[in-house]
Design an enzyme around this catalytic site. Structure first.
Site, PDB file in Angstrom:
ATOM      1  N   THR A  74       0.835  -1.208   0.000  1.00 39.29           N
ATOM      2  CA  THR A  74       0.000   0.000   0.000  1.00 39.29           C
ATOM      3  C   THR A  74       0.862   1.248   0.000  1.00 39.29           C
ATOM      4  O   THR A  74       0.621   2.188  -0.759  1.00 39.29           O
ATOM      5  CB  THR A  74      -0.936   0.002   1.216  1.00 39.29           C
ATOM      6  OG1 THR A  74      -1.775  -1.157   1.160  1.00 39.29           O
ATOM      7  CG2 THR A  74      -1.805   1.249   1.235  1.00 39.29           C
ATOM      8  N   LEU A 158      -7.177   0.015   8.285  1.00 35.36           N
ATOM      9  CA  LEU A 158      -6.426  -0.659   9.350  1.00 35.36           C
ATOM     10  C   LEU A 158      -6.719  -0.022  10.707  1.00 35.36           C
ATOM     11  O   LEU A 158      -6.968  -0.720  11.695  1.00 35.36           O
ATOM     12  CB  LEU A 158      -4.927  -0.630   9.047  1.00 35.36           C
ATOM     13  CG  LEU A 158      -4.507  -1.250   7.712  1.00 35.36           C
ATOM     14  CD1 LEU A 158      -2.989  -1.230   7.581  1.00 35.36           C
ATOM     15  CD2 LEU A 158      -5.036  -2.674   7.589  1.00 35.36           C
ATOM     16  N   THR A 232       2.948  -0.274  13.492  1.00 35.70           N
ATOM     17  CA  THR A 232       2.901  -1.253  12.404  1.00 35.70           C
ATOM     18  C   THR A 232       2.689  -0.539  11.074  1.00 35.70           C
ATOM     19  O   THR A 232       2.303  -1.166  10.092  1.00 35.70           O
ATOM     20  CB  THR A 232       1.768  -2.273  12.627  1.00 35.70           C
ATOM     21  OG1 THR A 232       0.521  -1.559  12.769  1.00 35.70           O
ATOM     22  CG2 THR A 232       2.014  -3.116  13.863  1.00 35.70           C
ATOM     23  N   ALA A 233       2.955   0.774  11.048  1.00 38.57           N
ATOM     24  CA  ALA A 233       2.670   1.583   9.861  1.00 38.57           C
ATOM     25  C   ALA A 233       3.892   1.703   8.962  1.00 38.57           C
ATOM     26  O   ALA A 233       4.015   0.987   7.960  1.00 38.57           O
ATOM     27  CB  ALA A 233       2.160   2.964  10.284  1.00 38.57           C
ATOM     28  N   ARG A 234       4.809   2.589   9.307  1.00 38.67           N
ATOM     29  CA  ARG A 234       6.014   2.804   8.521  1.00 38.67           C
ATOM     30  C   ARG A 234       7.134   3.273   9.440  1.00 38.67           C
ATOM     31  O   ARG A 234       6.920   4.077  10.349  1.00 38.67           O
ATOM     32  CB  ARG A 234       5.794   3.871   7.436  1.00 38.67           C
ATOM     33  CG  ARG A 234       5.233   3.358   6.122  1.00 38.67           C
ATOM     34  CD  ARG A 234       6.253   2.526   5.378  1.00 38.67           C
ATOM     35  NE  ARG A 234       5.799   2.105   4.069  1.00 38.67           N
ATOM     36  CZ  ARG A 234       5.148   0.978   3.820  1.00 38.67           C
ATOM     37  NH1 ARG A 234       4.852   0.161   4.810  1.00 38.67           N
ATOM     38  NH2 ARG A 234       4.802   0.667   2.594  1.00 38.67           N
ATOM     39  N   ASP A 258       7.050  -2.960  14.310  1.00 36.24           N
ATOM     40  CA  ASP A 258       7.139  -3.918  13.203  1.00 36.24           C
ATOM     41  C   ASP A 258       7.790  -3.298  11.977  1.00 36.24           C
ATOM     42  O   ASP A 258       8.028  -3.996  10.989  1.00 36.24           O
ATOM     43  CB  ASP A 258       5.740  -4.429  12.833  1.00 36.24           C
ATOM     44  CG  ASP A 258       5.772  -5.559  11.818  1.00 36.24           C
ATOM     45  OD1 ASP A 258       6.530  -6.529  12.042  1.00 36.24           O
ATOM     46  OD2 ASP A 258       5.056  -5.472  10.795  1.00 36.24           O
ATOM     47  N   GLU A 263      15.206  -0.858   6.535  1.00 36.37           N
ATOM     48  CA  GLU A 263      14.894  -2.246   6.869  1.00 36.37           C
ATOM     49  C   GLU A 263      15.799  -3.175   6.062  1.00 36.37           C
ATOM     50  O   GLU A 263      15.808  -3.076   4.830  1.00 36.37           O
ATOM     51  CB  GLU A 263      13.421  -2.546   6.562  1.00 36.37           C
ATOM     52  CG  GLU A 263      12.483  -1.800   7.499  1.00 36.37           C
ATOM     53  CD  GLU A 263      11.022  -1.965   7.162  1.00 36.37           C
ATOM     54  OE1 GLU A 263      10.182  -1.736   8.039  1.00 36.37           O
ATOM     55  OE2 GLU A 263      10.704  -2.310   5.991  1.00 36.37           O
ATOM     56  N   HIS A 285       8.915  -6.564  10.194  1.00 35.51           N
ATOM     57  CA  HIS A 285       7.941  -6.131   9.184  1.00 35.51           C
ATOM     58  C   HIS A 285       7.130  -7.309   8.636  1.00 35.51           C
ATOM     59  O   HIS A 285       6.991  -7.502   7.422  1.00 35.51           O
ATOM     60  CB  HIS A 285       8.615  -5.386   8.035  1.00 35.51           C
ATOM     61  CG  HIS A 285       7.693  -4.453   7.305  1.00 35.51           C
ATOM     62  ND1 HIS A 285       8.101  -3.279   6.736  1.00 35.51           N
ATOM     63  CD2 HIS A 285       6.348  -4.533   7.051  1.00 35.51           C
ATOM     64  CE1 HIS A 285       7.080  -2.675   6.166  1.00 35.51           C
ATOM     65  NE2 HIS A 285       5.991  -3.425   6.345  1.00 35.51           N
ATOM     66  N   VAL A 286       6.587  -8.080   9.565  1.00 31.74           N
ATOM     67  CA  VAL A 286       5.791  -9.251   9.178  1.00 31.74           C
ATOM     68  C   VAL A 286       4.327  -9.125   9.581  1.00 31.74           C
ATOM     69  O   VAL A 286       3.566 -10.087   9.456  1.00 31.74           O
ATOM     70  CB  VAL A 286       6.386 -10.550   9.775  1.00 31.74           C
ATOM     71  CG1 VAL A 286       7.712 -10.882   9.132  1.00 31.74           C
ATOM     72  CG2 VAL A 286       6.526 -10.451  11.297  1.00 31.74           C
ATOM     73  N   TRP A 288       1.933  -7.840   8.108  1.00 34.08           N
ATOM     74  CA  TRP A 288       1.065  -8.047   6.948  1.00 34.08           C
ATOM     75  C   TRP A 288       1.114  -9.472   6.412  1.00 34.08           C
ATOM     76  O   TRP A 288       0.310  -9.836   5.554  1.00 34.08           O
ATOM     77  CB  TRP A 288       1.541  -7.131   5.809  1.00 34.08           C
ATOM     78  CG  TRP A 288       2.902  -7.517   5.315  1.00 34.08           C
ATOM     79  CD1 TRP A 288       4.093  -7.238   5.902  1.00 34.08           C
ATOM     80  CD2 TRP A 288       3.209  -8.308   4.159  1.00 34.08           C
ATOM     81  NE1 TRP A 288       5.142  -7.791   5.184  1.00 34.08           N
ATOM     82  CE2 TRP A 288       4.626  -8.448   4.115  1.00 34.08           C
ATOM     83  CE3 TRP A 288       2.440  -8.899   3.166  1.00 34.08           C
ATOM     84  CZ2 TRP A 288       5.274  -9.160   3.104  1.00 34.08           C
ATOM     85  CZ3 TRP A 288       3.088  -9.610   2.161  1.00 34.08           C
ATOM     86  CH2 TRP A 288       4.485  -9.726   2.139  1.00 34.08           C
TER      87      TRP A 288
END
Length: 318
Positions: A74, A158, A232-234, A258, A263, A285-286, A288
């Site tokens: 996204t 979300l 958990t966004a960015r 996350d 990264e 970053h998992v 999603w």
């Protein structure tokens, strides 16, 4: 025939198959692509698929055949949409695909931190239970979610789903207005008020010029209720050095992360120092990445590719 090049296919789990568009095509996967490899690998591409590979004006100028950049995410901060528009290259993203996965991950972090689950489990593994001599021990704080305020920054699909989960636990859910806005807007509370009154703060906004370092020293100083902070966004929305200072000063009681920038984070970064703390959870970053969600994403990617080739505008950003 359309030549499709996927530059970072290993961002998906083994066994998650790419779509099979119905139009004639040749599909080439690269597991990962360094910045200096983009031009050579994509020079003949009509359609370029990326997750986190950076596609800016320099890369676009080197790709004369390119018609579409299709993001498998996204967020689109890694693609220069304005430069693509100027070159006549379309850009698409994926929308609404992780409406269960990311909120569940965010709430898993909220539950684990509010109950000190990992801290207690690690203490048991270290022999603390036997050393204590009682049927239980109270080394780490525990608090109930019922009656606590859950402050959400970001009210898209979300954020709205996290709000639903919070209400199930009996939480008082509020959404933040824009930072520095003269009025918060209908159904929202002021940004600073949310920071000052929330017991849990969860981020669900995009990373852009307005939200970069949205939370830094000033904002942490406003958090009088010492909340849990969940991102958990960015990466980049939270000033990570300021977050480390806030934890040292006990302005926040726990953190679930996350996403970072970059990264993966460097081994000597603030995030990796924070990851060693009992009241911090860092995942790679998992949020999603449930198998169900990855398959939904691939189905939507295939539909967006077919729409583009048919002249449609599904999920277009340009």
């Amino acid at each position: 025939m359309q030549r499709i090049v996927f530059l970072d296919a290993d961002t998906f789990a083994p066994g998650v198959e790419p779509p099979q568009p119905r139009f004639p095509h040749q599909w080439v996967n690269y597991p990962a692509t360094a910045p200096d490899q983009v031009a050579a690998r994509a020079v003949d591409a009509d359609i370029l698929i990326v997750n986190k590979v950076r596609i800016g004006a320099r890369e676009l100028a080197a790709l004369p055949k390119l018609k579409l950049v299709a993001l498998t995410a996204t967020g689109f901060d890694n693609v220069d949409v304005a430069a693509a528009r100027a070159k006549g290259v379309a850009v698409t993203n994926i929308r609404g695909y992780s409406v269960n996965a990311v909120p569940e991950h965010a709430f898993a972090m909220i539950l684990a931190l509010s109950r000190s689950i990992f801290a207690y489990a690690e203490a048991v593994r270290a022999g603390r239970w036997q050393a204590g001599g009682q049927f239980c021990f109270h080394d780490f704080p525990i608090f109930d979610l019922s009656g606590k305020r859950l402050g959400l920054i970001g009210s898209g699909s979300l954020g709205a789903r996290v709000a639903e989960l919070g209400r199930v636990f009996g939480m008082d859910v509020v959404f933040a207005g824009r930072k520095n806005a003269s009025a918060p807007g209908a159904g929202r509370v002021g940004f600073d008020e949310l920071l000052a009154t929330s017991d849990v703060i969860s981020l669900h906004c995009p990373l852009n010029a307005e939200t970069e370092n949205l939370l830094s020293d000033r904002e942490f100083a406003l958090m009088t209720r010492k909340p849990l902070l969940i991102n958990t966004a960015r990466g980049g929305i939270v000033d990570e050095e300021a977050l480390e200072r806030a934890l040292d000063a006990r302005l926040v009681s726990g953190v679930g992360i996350d996403v970072t920038r970059p990264e993966p984070p460097p081994a000597d970064s603030a995030i990796m120092r924070l990851a060693r703390r009992a009241n911090v959870l860092v995942t790679p970053h998992v949020g999603w990445a449930s198998l169900e969600t990855q398959r939904v994403l691939m189905d939507q990617l295939g539909a967006a590719l077919e729409s583009f080739v048919d002249g449609g505008r599904m999920n277009r950003l340009d």
